[in-house]
Write a protein that holds these residues in place. Structure first.
Motif, short mmCIF file in Angstrom:
data_model
loop_
_atom_site.label_atom_id
_atom_site.label_comp_id
_atom_site.label_asym_id
_atom_site.label_seq_id
_atom_site.Cartn_x
_atom_site.Cartn_y
_atom_site.Cartn_z
N ILE A 1 0.84 -1.19 0.00
CA ILE A 1 0.00 0.00 0.00
C ILE A 1 0.87 1.24 0.00
CG2 ILE A 1 -1.76 1.31 1.26
CD1 ILE A 1 -2.76 -1.34 0.01
N ASN A 2 0.64 2.11 -0.96
CA ASN A 2 1.36 3.37 -1.07
C ASN A 2 0.80 4.32 0.00
OD1 ASN A 2 2.18 5.99 -1.77
ND2 ASN A 2 2.24 5.49 -3.95
N ARG B 1 -6.02 -0.95 -5.89
CA ARG B 1 -7.22 -0.93 -5.06
C ARG B 1 -6.87 -0.39 -3.68
NH1 ARG B 1 -9.26 -6.98 -5.11
NH2 ARG B 1 -7.01 -7.29 -5.13
N THR B 2 -7.89 0.07 -2.96
CA THR B 2 -7.71 0.48 -1.57
C THR B 2 -7.81 -0.77 -0.68
OG1 THR B 2 -10.07 0.83 -1.22
CG2 THR B 2 -8.79 2.73 -2.03
N LEU B 3 -7.40 -0.64 0.57
CA LEU B 3 -7.53 -1.78 1.49
C LEU B 3 -8.97 -2.27 1.63
CD1 LEU B 3 -4.95 -1.01 4.32
CD2 LEU B 3 -4.92 -2.91 2.70
N ASP C 1 -12.95 -6.44 0.74
CA ASP C 1 -14.34 -6.73 0.40
C ASP C 1 -14.53 -7.46 -0.93
OD1 ASP C 1 -14.99 -5.42 2.74
OD2 ASP C 1 -15.54 -3.54 1.74
N TRP C 2 -13.47 -7.62 -1.71
CA TRP C 2 -13.58 -8.12 -3.08
C TRP C 2 -14.42 -9.40 -3.18
CZ3 TRP C 2 -12.76 -5.89 -7.60
CH2 TRP C 2 -12.78 -6.68 -8.74
N ALA D 1 -8.67 4.85 -13.84
CA ALA D 1 -8.35 6.26 -13.58
C ALA D 1 -7.20 6.42 -12.56
CB ALA D 1 -9.59 6.99 -13.07
N ARG D 2 -7.10 5.48 -11.64
CA ARG D 2 -6.08 5.58 -10.60
C ARG D 2 -4.70 5.23 -11.10
NH1 ARG D 2 -9.22 2.11 -6.04
NH2 ARG D 2 -10.87 3.63 -5.64
#
Length: 58
Positions: free
Chosen positions: A14-15, A26-28, A33-34, A51-52
């Protein structure tokens, strides 16, 4: 119906600057939740990743 595959590439880091995984963007919460998300929700996350990715700083 086919399940939407995870975008995980097994580079989980995670950055701290933006909160996105450096591997899949993706975020945590999105990662955690995936497996519970519906296919339509997974597709929404995948759209956000497009987009990210170019905006994510290493």
């Amino acid at each position: 119906m086919t399940t939407v595959p995870s975008p995980c590439i097994n580079w989980c880091d995670i950055n701290p600057d933006n909160g996105f995984c450096r591997g899949c963007y993706r975020t945590l919460p999105e990662i955690a939740d995936w497996s519970e998300l519906s296919n339509s929700d997974k597709l929404e996350v995948l759209e956000k990743l497009k987009a990210r990715k170019p905006q994510a700083s290493e």
